[in-house]
Design an enzyme around this catalytic site. Structure first.
Site, PDB file in Angstrom:
ATOM      1  N   TYR A  49     -26.257   1.273  23.388  1.00 46.25           N
ATOM      2  CA  TYR A  49     -26.114   0.139  24.232  1.00 46.25           C
ATOM      3  C   TYR A  49     -24.352   0.080  24.216  1.00 46.25           C
ATOM      4  O   TYR A  49     -23.801  -0.907  24.682  1.00 46.25           O
ATOM      5  CB  TYR A  49     -26.359  -1.079  23.531  1.00 46.25           C
ATOM      6  CG  TYR A  49     -28.004  -1.067  23.691  1.00 46.25           C
ATOM      7  CD1 TYR A  49     -28.422  -1.708  24.908  1.00 46.25           C
ATOM      8  CD2 TYR A  49     -28.820  -0.524  22.691  1.00 46.25           C
ATOM      9  CE1 TYR A  49     -29.988  -1.530  25.196  1.00 46.25           C
ATOM     10  CE2 TYR A  49     -30.319  -0.701  22.930  1.00 46.25           C
ATOM     11  CZ  TYR A  49     -30.719  -1.367  24.020  1.00 46.25           C
ATOM     12  OH  TYR A  49     -32.193  -1.081  24.135  1.00 46.25           O
ATOM     13  N   ARG A 288     -10.468  -8.642  18.706  1.00 43.46           N
ATOM     14  CA  ARG A 288     -11.790  -9.553  18.972  1.00 43.46           C
ATOM     15  C   ARG A 288     -11.822 -11.023  18.171  1.00 43.46           C
ATOM     16  O   ARG A 288     -12.368 -11.734  18.830  1.00 43.46           O
ATOM     17  CB  ARG A 288     -12.907  -8.647  18.567  1.00 43.46           C
ATOM     18  CG  ARG A 288     -13.168  -7.486  19.542  1.00 43.46           C
ATOM     19  CD  ARG A 288     -14.221  -6.773  19.307  1.00 43.46           C
ATOM     20  NE  ARG A 288     -14.613  -5.611  20.271  1.00 43.46           N
ATOM     21  CZ  ARG A 288     -15.446  -4.940  20.271  1.00 43.46           C
ATOM     22  NH1 ARG A 288     -16.214  -4.511  19.171  1.00 43.46           N
ATOM     23  NH2 ARG A 288     -15.742  -3.767  21.235  1.00 43.46           N
TER      24      ARG A 288
END
Length: 544
Positions: A49, A288
């Protein structure tokens, strides 16, 4: 698989079929007898993914030192310097390994590897396969594994626990891993896998949170099993929340790649304000943790459900060329990203802590290795930089392969090991108990141990988790094992690790942000948990 004997002998058993496990398997000599245990299908791993790519210093304007510096800054200087150097220097060999096995990366107009840029990186150094790098790597390595005659693949086989010499009563000897008990989910039968070398490469634990970008397999199995076996874990308080997960009722775990911000996308509020400029001079390209916290702050401040990611100022040709997978998938959901902004929210994404390992991926127990997200190498510190995680999988997978070859003895004698005994248990009477505990655990973690924390929230979380753990432990002792019960047992243990580590850290650093201790401490310390009774202490980084 129903005709299988219940006891299997191998040279190496690898738990996990993602980039970490497959890179180890494909780097070992072809005469080794190797088992790969996949909890679900072979490609159902976090690697599959991964949209971004693999960070590697390949451009002549880039340098090893720049990549090291960027990683240290993103990790809030809590990274282990030796681990950072080893990983960054392993960039080119890792890329060569992937190319050798046939992974097809995106090329530029000069037929060179195209390099993109993501948050925290000062240079373009991300090699990728369009916007589906993980899929390209995973499908290629899985195909190579299927072609290898010395690899035996077991799909839908779920590891329960590690067998060690000490667990078998050989206390006078140095402890060593010698096998695993594993559930064959399809036939509901527990098998015994015996091997002198066992590698845990089964991903992280972000299913502990209600909202996550991770596949269903990410239940912290490797971390929990290693801890129960006697291994230390470290820095479990640092859980990365990806800033941009799609907010859509039909796609709850769909990630919007960081590369989109790397290629110029803006984050906007409903009134159109590009709000990241208020939080960090790097704006959308900040690490992030900063971006996720900013989004979380604005969502709570305004009482909105999501913010917007906007790349409509780029040409349709540019968007379709760079993000073909995203463009097609979002179009199916009624979002044309060449014209429409994308609704996004943060979601639990990556476990920066894990099982303590050395440069060879060796844990505290001889013969037991941990690779990738399962491990704590010290690379990520207080926050993982984008696309360093796939790189870590390959660097440490290759390193573990070298170590196993150096220690390999074909005449290794394994002791007699009893088969799994479930004669004293019965079938579960109500699966609703597992479902209820699962939902309560994940809600507790999301509400109390999320992006922003307080001491009181952590105390509440620990109280609830301890109650849940007692209930789950009783259930595990009384009833026959199932996939859901194995996962829940692991997840509640790892959740307790996260909370206990978070309570120990009296500062806000990287991914651990607490309103009660908003400042940084002077000393750089990692949080280490020692089994079996959660002895927790903070010790300086770059020390064992």
């Amino acid at each position: 698989m129903s005709n299988l004997d219940s006891t299997h002998h191998f040279d190496v058993v690898i738990v996990g079929s993602g980039g970490a496990g497959l890179s180890l398997a494909l780097s070992l000599p072809s005469h080794y007898k190797i088992a790969i245990l996949a909890k679900s299908s072979l490609t159902e791993a976090s690697t599959f993914y991964a949209q971004g790519g693999v960070a590697a210093v390949l451009d002549k304007t880039d340098s090893i030192q720049q990549h090291i510096d960027d990683t240290m800054i993103a990790g809030a200087h809590l990274c282990e310097l030796d681990a950072v150097k080893q990983t960054v220097e392993g960039g080119r060999p890792s890329v060569n390994f992937l190319l050798k096995h046939g992974v097809e990366f995106t090329l530029d107009e000069d037929d060179q590897l195209h390099l993109t840029r993501e948050g925290g990186h000062s240079q373009r150094r991300i090699i990728h396969a369009a916007d589906a790098t993980g899929k390209a790597i995973s499908t290629t390595l899985v195909q190579r594994a299927k072609e290898a005659s010395n690899l035996t693949i077991f799909e839908n086989f779920i590891a329960i626990d590690i067998i060690t010499l000490h667990k078998l009563g050989h206390i006078q000897q140095d402890n060593r891993a010698v096998g695993l008990y594993v559930l064959d989910e399809q036939n509901e039968k527990v098998h015994t896998f015996l091997a002198p070398f066992i590698a845990l490469a089964c991903g992280g634990a972000m299913k502990a949170y209600l909202y996550t970008s991770n596949p269903d397999i990410a239940t912290g199995d490797g971390i929990a099993m290693a801890y129960r076996a006697g291994c230390r874990v470290a820095n479990m308080e640092f859980n990365q929340f990806h800033p941009t997960c799609l907010y859509h009722p039909q796609a709850r775990s769909f990630l919007i790649t960081e590369a989109m911000r790397g290629e110029g996308a803006y984050l906007r509020l409903p009134d159109g304000e590009r709000f990241m400029l208020r939080f960090d001079e790097r704006a959308e390209l900040a690490p992030r943790d900063i971006v996720a916290r900013a989004i979380d702050y604005e969502i709570k401040r305004l009482g909105i459900r999501h913010v917007w990611l906007d790349i409509t100022h780029k040409s349709a040709e540019f968007i379709q060329q760079h993000f073909p997978t995203l463009y097609t998938r979002l179009l199916e959901l009624g979002i044309d990203i060449t014209k429409d902004m994308i609704p996004v929210v943060p979601a639990a994404h990556y476990t920066c802590g894990g099982v303590v390992v050395n440069a060879q991926s060796q844990t505290d127990i001889e013969g037991l290795y941990a690779i990738g997200e399962t491990s704590y190498t010290g690379l990520h510190g207080a926050n993982r930089m984008a696309s360093n995680s796939l790189l870590e999988c390959f660097v440490y997978g290759l390193s573990a392969a070298e170590d196993i070859q150096q220690k390999f003895e074909q005449d290794f004698n394994l002791p007699n090991i009893p088969e799994w005994d479930d004669s004293q248990v019965t079938d579960a009477d109500e699966d609703v108990v597992i479902l209820q505990n699962w939902d309560e655990l994940r809600s507790t973690m999301w509400n109390y141990v999320g992006i922003v924390r307080t001491t009181k929230r952590l105390q509440r979380a620990l109280h609830r988790i301890e109650m849940l753990k007692r209930e789950i432990t009783e259930y595990y002792q009384d009833y026959r094992v199932s996939k859901n019960l194995i996962e829940l047992r692991n997840l509640v243990l790892v959740s307790e690790m996260i909370v206990r580590c978070a309570m120990q850290r009296k500062e806000s650093r990287g991914l651990h942000y607490t309103l009660d201790y908003p400042e940084l401490e002077q000393q750089l310390k990692k949080t280490v948990l020692t089994p079996p009774n959660f002895e927790v202490k903070q010790i300086p980084v770059n020390t064992l």
